[in-house]
Enzyme design. Structure first.
Site, PDB file in Angstrom:
ATOM      1  N   PRO A 107       0.835  -1.216   0.000  1.00  0.00           N
ATOM      2  CA  PRO A 107       0.000   0.000   0.000  1.00  0.00           C
ATOM      3  C   PRO A 107       0.863   1.257   0.000  1.00  0.00           C
ATOM      4  O   PRO A 107       1.888   1.299   0.666  1.00  0.00           O
ATOM      5  CB  PRO A 107      -0.793  -0.101   1.302  1.00  0.00           C
ATOM      6  CG  PRO A 107      -0.737  -1.534   1.683  1.00  0.00           C
ATOM      7  CD  PRO A 107       0.530  -2.090   1.134  1.00  0.00           C
ATOM      8  N   THR A 108       0.397   2.266  -0.716  1.00  0.00           N
ATOM      9  CA  THR A 108       1.090   3.546  -0.756  1.00  0.00           C
ATOM     10  C   THR A 108       1.159   4.134   0.654  1.00  0.00           C
ATOM     11  O   THR A 108       0.147   4.193   1.344  1.00  0.00           O
ATOM     12  CB  THR A 108       0.329   4.517  -1.678  1.00  0.00           C
ATOM     13  OG1 THR A 108       0.284   3.932  -2.966  1.00  0.00           O
ATOM     14  CG2 THR A 108       1.020   5.851  -1.756  1.00  0.00           C
ATOM     15  N   GLY A 109       2.343   4.542   1.081  1.00  0.00           N
ATOM     16  CA  GLY A 109       2.473   5.149   2.391  1.00  0.00           C
ATOM     17  C   GLY A 109       2.713   4.147   3.492  1.00  0.00           C
ATOM     18  O   GLY A 109       2.768   4.483   4.668  1.00  0.00           O
ATOM     19  N   CYS A 110       2.889   2.878   3.125  1.00  0.00           N
ATOM     20  CA  CYS A 110       3.110   1.815   4.100  1.00  0.00           C
ATOM     21  C   CYS A 110       4.608   1.547   4.151  1.00  0.00           C
ATOM     22  O   CYS A 110       5.224   1.303   3.124  1.00  0.00           O
ATOM     23  CB  CYS A 110       2.355   0.590   3.633  1.00  0.00           C
ATOM     24  SG  CYS A 110       2.301  -0.737   4.820  1.00  0.00           S
ATOM     25  N   VAL A 111       5.222   1.641   5.357  1.00  0.00           N
ATOM     26  CA  VAL A 111       6.680   1.449   5.400  1.00  0.00           C
ATOM     27  C   VAL A 111       7.077   0.157   6.098  1.00  0.00           C
ATOM     28  O   VAL A 111       6.245  -0.491   6.701  1.00  0.00           O
ATOM     29  CB  VAL A 111       7.366   2.637   6.092  1.00  0.00           C
ATOM     30  CG1 VAL A 111       7.527   3.774   5.114  1.00  0.00           C
ATOM     31  CG2 VAL A 111       6.615   3.090   7.316  1.00  0.00           C
TER      32      VAL A 111
END
Lengths: 111, 98, 135
Positions: A107-111
């Site tokens: 997911p975008t923004g998932c680190v």
């Protein structure tokens, strides 16, 4: 780049184990990915995985965990739309782990 | 001696289309590709700049941007990649307004 | 949250000629995950990003226009579109996607996200922000 074997087929993945091409996804590779994490996929897991695939099909992104939780609550009921339920199913993080089994990118923004 | 003029930038962003249109001769063809295709939308103010010229636009670039062919200036030809190659062949030179 | 800031993302580029539009969308989604008060503005060639009916199958690029419909899920409910930019390009609101958000407090009633504003009104919106991002 890495790869995963399932049912005699080879699936290319990125360095974190996400499928390189979501079109190569099938249930076999999802089962094998789960087995690597010591996770047995039940009906409840599949509900979330299928939801994620439908979400990606419609919006072309993997949702952030907050968005996923809310959307699951709306679609499958409040008893499932909470982080406790989703983290019990996917202890490595519902967005991260479930997206991986669903063949989606991280997911975008998932680190 | 004819020239194929290629414009790939939006006419609302810089003056490439102005330069091309000002220099074009009657035998020349203007081919709008990528963000250049926005110039061919009839109701847009930039469409005045292509009036009187032979103009083609690349269909796949139009479709990608959600512009249907009925929105285009009358007389503009919508071509595919093979048509692009034909234009390069039938003109003597190509000028890309990058 | 007391430290919520007002973020405005100003989009001024057409969608596929450069990477700006897609990069903006990714940053927007990330910042919304941090529960900030995020708004989007589309002006100049940026209004082209919201055109409906985009089909990129012929150019080998990802069609990210469906992602704008997910913004409501990210609680982004204010999408400003500048009127003068639309008019100059011969476009109307009908040419754009219909973007909505669901109001949980009103039994998930769908509400319009897009607000058509004049250049002067957009200036007022910019003035009331804490941070401006340009793409």
């Amino acid at each position: 780049m890495g790869s995963i074997e399932a049912n005699g087929k080879t699936y290319e993945t990125d360095e974190e184990g996400y499928l390189a091409d979501l079109n190569t996804w099938d249930k076999d590779v999802a089962e094998v990915m789960a087995k690597i994490d010591d996770c047995e996929l039940t009906e409840s897991h599949w509900e979330v995985i299928n939801f994620l695939r439908e979400y990606y099909e419609e919006y072309q992104i993997a949702p952030a965990v907050r968005v996923l939780t809310k959307a699951i609550g709306k679609k499958l009921g409040k008893d499932k739309g909470n982080s406790k339920y989703l983290y019990e199913l996917f202890p490595y993080g519902p967005a991260k782990q479930a997206c991986k089994y669903a063949g989606l990118p991280k997911p975008t923004g998932c680190v | 001696m004819s020239i194929l003029h290629l414009v790939n930038k939006s006419p609302y962003e810089n003056s490439n289309l102005n330069s091309a249109a000002a220099i074009m001769k009657s035998d020349d063809t203007l081919l709008l590709i990528e963000d250049g295709v926005y110039a061919a939308v009839k109701s847009g103010t930039a469409s005045a700049k292509i009036a009187g010229h032979k103009v083609s636009v690349l269909g796949p670039d139009l479709a990608a941007r959600g512009i249907s062919e009925d929105k285009l200036v009358d007389g503009v030809a919508v071509i595919d990649y093979a048509g692009f190659v034909d234009l390069v062949e039938t003109n003597d030179k190509v000028q890309s307004w990058l | 949250m007391s430290d919520t800031k007002k973020f405005l993302f100003i989009n001024r580029k057409a969608p596929y000629g450069t990477i700006y539009a897609w990069e903006s969308l990714e940053v927007v989604l990330i910042s919304a995950a941090f529960e900030q008060d995020v708004s989007l503005a589309f002006m100049d060639d940026g209004v082209y990003q919201l055109l409906k009916g985009q089909d990129t199958s012929g150019i080998g690029m990802k069609n990210f226009s469906p992602t704008y419909s997910a913004l409501g899920d990210y609680e982004i409910t204010k999408i400003y579109v500048e009127k003068e930019s639309l008019e100059e390009r011969g476009l109307t609101l009908d040419d754009l996607q219909h973007l909505v958000w669901e109001d949980e407090d009103e039994d998930y009633a769908e509400k319009d996200s897009i607000r058509l504003v004049s250049r002067a009104e957009l200036g007022d919106v910019m003035a009331e922000q804490d941070v401006l991002f340009n793409f």
